[in-house]
Write a protein that holds these residues in place. Structure first.
Motif, mmCIF file in Angstrom:
data_model
loop_
_atom_site.group_PDB
_atom_site.id
_atom_site.type_symbol
_atom_site.label_atom_id
_atom_site.label_comp_id
_atom_site.label_asym_id
_atom_site.label_seq_id
_atom_site.Cartn_x
_atom_site.Cartn_y
_atom_site.Cartn_z
ATOM 1 N N TYR A 26 23.504 39.598 64.007
ATOM 2 C CA TYR A 26 24.165 39.330 62.237
ATOM 3 C C TYR A 26 24.380 41.066 61.320
ATOM 4 C CZ TYR A 26 21.811 34.574 61.854
ATOM 5 O OH TYR A 26 22.029 33.488 62.319
ATOM 6 N N ASN A 27 24.397 42.160 62.606
ATOM 7 C CA ASN A 27 24.934 43.176 62.278
ATOM 8 C C ASN A 27 23.590 44.080 61.597
ATOM 9 O OD1 ASN A 27 25.801 45.612 62.529
ATOM 10 N ND2 ASN A 27 27.529 44.982 61.254
ATOM 11 N N CYS A 28 21.876 43.288 61.724
ATOM 12 C CA CYS A 28 21.334 43.613 60.255
ATOM 13 C C CYS A 28 20.353 44.448 61.659
ATOM 14 C CB CYS A 28 20.535 43.007 59.496
ATOM 15 S SG CYS A 28 21.528 42.002 58.340
ATOM 16 N N MET A 29 19.572 45.008 60.960
ATOM 17 C CA MET A 29 17.769 45.931 61.667
ATOM 18 C C MET A 29 17.008 45.984 60.101
ATOM 19 S SD MET A 29 17.742 49.717 63.569
ATOM 20 C CE MET A 29 18.102 50.145 61.802
ATOM 21 N N VAL A 30 15.790 45.440 60.823
ATOM 22 C CA VAL A 30 14.800 45.778 59.854
ATOM 23 C C VAL A 30 14.324 47.018 59.869
ATOM 24 C CG1 VAL A 30 12.474 45.168 59.841
ATOM 25 C CG2 VAL A 30 13.937 43.225 60.321
ATOM 26 N N ALA A 78 19.148 40.267 48.016
ATOM 27 C CA ALA A 78 17.642 40.345 47.257
ATOM 28 C C ALA A 78 17.678 38.686 48.176
ATOM 29 C CB ALA A 78 17.011 40.773 46.667
ATOM 30 N N ILE A 79 16.752 37.802 49.166
ATOM 31 C CA ILE A 79 16.755 36.498 49.745
ATOM 32 C C ILE A 79 14.877 37.069 49.353
ATOM 33 C CG2 ILE A 79 16.190 34.896 51.224
ATOM 34 C CD1 ILE A 79 18.285 36.699 52.867
ATOM 35 N N LEU A 96 18.836 38.180 37.836
ATOM 36 C CA LEU A 96 19.377 39.003 38.528
ATOM 37 C C LEU A 96 20.324 39.045 39.432
ATOM 38 C CD1 LEU A 96 14.931 40.105 38.975
ATOM 39 C CD2 LEU A 96 16.631 41.317 37.543
ATOM 40 N N GLY A 97 20.850 38.289 39.560
ATOM 41 C CA GLY A 97 22.002 38.142 40.427
ATOM 42 C C GLY A 97 21.115 37.550 41.625
ATOM 43 N N VAL A 98 20.560 37.468 42.116
ATOM 44 C CA VAL A 98 20.039 36.852 43.258
ATOM 45 C C VAL A 98 20.072 35.582 43.682
ATOM 46 C CG1 VAL A 98 17.768 36.034 45.199
ATOM 47 C CG2 VAL A 98 18.075 37.967 43.271
ATOM 48 N N ASN A 99 20.714 34.972 44.394
ATOM 49 C CA ASN A 99 21.324 33.558 45.118
ATOM 50 C C ASN A 99 20.498 32.897 45.562
ATOM 51 O OD1 ASN A 99 23.524 33.544 42.817
ATOM 52 N ND2 ASN A 99 24.624 35.171 43.761
ATOM 53 N N GLU A 100 20.079 33.688 46.577
ATOM 54 C CA GLU A 100 19.336 33.302 47.479
ATOM 55 C C GLU A 100 18.113 32.984 47.669
ATOM 56 O OE1 GLU A 100 21.454 32.538 50.203
ATOM 57 O OE2 GLU A 100 23.230 33.174 49.338
ATOM 58 N N TYR A 101 17.507 31.377 47.316
ATOM 59 C CA TYR A 101 16.102 31.464 47.163
ATOM 60 C C TYR A 101 15.405 30.397 48.233
ATOM 61 C CZ TYR A 101 12.248 30.616 43.982
ATOM 62 O OH TYR A 101 10.869 30.266 43.235
ATOM 63 N N LEU A 102 14.389 30.231 48.927
ATOM 64 C CA LEU A 102 13.530 30.319 50.158
ATOM 65 C C LEU A 102 12.824 29.193 49.605
ATOM 66 C CD1 LEU A 102 15.523 32.004 53.701
ATOM 67 C CD2 LEU A 102 16.245 30.405 52.467
ATOM 68 N N LEU A 103 11.945 28.192 49.930
ATOM 69 C CA LEU A 103 10.380 28.009 49.908
ATOM 70 C C LEU A 103 10.306 27.851 51.418
ATOM 71 C CD1 LEU A 103 11.537 24.768 47.574
ATOM 72 C CD2 LEU A 103 10.938 27.493 47.616
ATOM 73 N N LYS A 104 8.225 27.725 51.150
ATOM 74 C CA LYS A 104 7.918 27.908 52.279
ATOM 75 C C LYS A 104 7.852 26.710 52.514
ATOM 76 C CE LYS A 104 5.661 32.595 51.144
ATOM 77 N NZ LYS A 104 4.799 33.750 50.903
ATOM 78 N N PRO A 105 7.289 26.260 53.882
ATOM 79 C CA PRO A 105 7.343 27.425 54.789
ATOM 80 C C PRO A 105 8.643 27.290 54.727
ATOM 81 C CG PRO A 105 6.756 24.622 55.626
ATOM 82 C CD PRO A 105 6.865 24.999 53.948
ATOM 83 N N ILE A 106 9.214 28.156 55.652
ATOM 84 C CA ILE A 106 10.423 29.005 55.841
ATOM 85 C C ILE A 106 10.951 28.286 57.076
ATOM 86 C CG2 ILE A 106 11.750 30.697 56.818
ATOM 87 C CD1 ILE A 106 10.015 32.566 54.807
ATOM 88 N N GLU A 113 21.388 30.991 57.774
ATOM 89 C CA GLU A 113 22.401 30.541 56.792
ATOM 90 C C GLU A 113 22.345 31.914 55.440
ATOM 91 O OE1 GLU A 113 25.601 29.416 55.614
ATOM 92 O OE2 GLU A 113 24.893 28.373 56.929
ATOM 93 N N ALA A 114 21.324 31.963 54.807
ATOM 94 C CA ALA A 114 21.082 33.088 54.378
ATOM 95 C C ALA A 114 21.250 34.006 54.070
ATOM 96 C CB ALA A 114 19.559 32.772 53.128
ATOM 97 N N ILE A 115 21.946 34.330 55.856
ATOM 98 C CA ILE A 115 21.937 36.329 55.939
ATOM 99 C C ILE A 115 22.729 35.933 56.415
ATOM 100 C CG2 ILE A 115 21.055 37.308 57.741
ATOM 101 C CD1 ILE A 115 18.359 36.535 58.022
ATOM 102 N N MET A 116 23.675 34.979 56.534
ATOM 103 C CA MET A 116 25.265 35.106 56.321
ATOM 104 C C MET A 116 26.205 35.307 55.568
ATOM 105 S SD MET A 116 25.553 32.158 60.065
ATOM 106 C CE MET A 116 28.175 31.973 59.661
#
Length: 259
Positions: A26-30, A78-79, A96-106, A113-116
């Protein structure tokens, strides 16, 4: 490449987010990991990531507090990840403008999909920013072009008309107001005062602006290298040309060509 910061106090989850995701896809790097909100806030300020993935419930400072103290200033995406019992926090996250919200367990399919979605949003923001910058540059360019109108206005004194014609015909040479003063046997103070009165510019300011107009025209044609353009429009010092170009257009000659 988008920079990602992971903020999670549970070691096993933190490592899973780093190693179980094909970030390069996804053209990302931690670029860094943080163990709590305080650590995360410091790393956001230092690294200025494009994406922050954060837990909510953490020691010292929770994820919402960290977002509140940093997101407005650094404008990252933000996720949020959290447990079911923390779902009420989602309302604050949305504000705060955060639209990506994931529940545990991930669910890693949901995470992908959220990263995309996030990277697409960042790309769109950058595209719009680039467009706005280009629009700004275009406005600056047209503002420069307005200078040329003075060359064809009739309500000018004899001396000012001669000075404008002198600039128009000799901008590519090393010229100064003193040259005009010597030619007409009139003091530089008087000439500059009359020029400023009728054009709103000093002689040197107008000369430099006119040179930059010509430089922009040549750069757009693409037939000459930047240092050749600088020399052609009357700048023997390339570094000085770059400084003047940026002063009047808001961008360097190299950046102008890239755009």
């Amino acid at each position: 490449m988008y920079k990602v910061l992971i903020v999670e106090d549970e070691d096993i989850i933190r490592k899973g987010l780093v190693y179980k995701v094909d970030w390069l896809k996804y053209n990302c790097m931690v670029v860094e990991r943080a163990v709590d909100g305080v650590d995360g806030l410091e790393k956001i300020r230092r690294l200025q990531p494009d994406i922050v993935m954060t837990d909510i419930r953490m020691p010292f400072k929770d994820g919402i507090q960290m977002l509140e103290e940093s997101k407005p200033e650094y404008d990252y995406e933000a996720i949020i990840i959290s447990g079911y019992s923390e779902f009420e926090y989602a309302k604050q996250a949305i504000s705060l403008g955060v639209n990506e919200y994931l529940l545990k367990p991930i669910d890693f399919a949901e995470l992908h999909e959220a990263i995309m979605q996030i990277t697409a949003k960042i790309e769109e923001k950058r595209r719009l920013k680039s467009y706005e910058q280009s629009f700004h540059d275009l406005n600056v360019y047209h503002e420069l072009l307005d200078i040329q109108h003075y060359l064809y206005r009739d309500n000018k004194t004899k001396y000012v008309m001669h000075m404008l014609e002198y600039i128009k015909n000799n901008f590519h040479k090393k010229i100064s107001l003193q040259d005009v003063s010597d030619h007409y046997q009139v003091s530089t103070v008087y000439l500059n005062a009359k020029f400023k009165e009728e054009t709103n510019y000093t002689f040197n300011d107008f000369l430099n602006r006119y040179r930059i107009i010509k430089a922009v025209e040549l750069l757009r044609k693409g037939d000459m290298l930047i240092y050749e353009v600088a020399d052609y429009v009357g700048f023997q010092d390339y570094k000085y040309f770059s400084q003047v170009f940026k002063k009047y257009t808001g961008t360097s000659p190299t950046q102008f060509l890239e755009k």
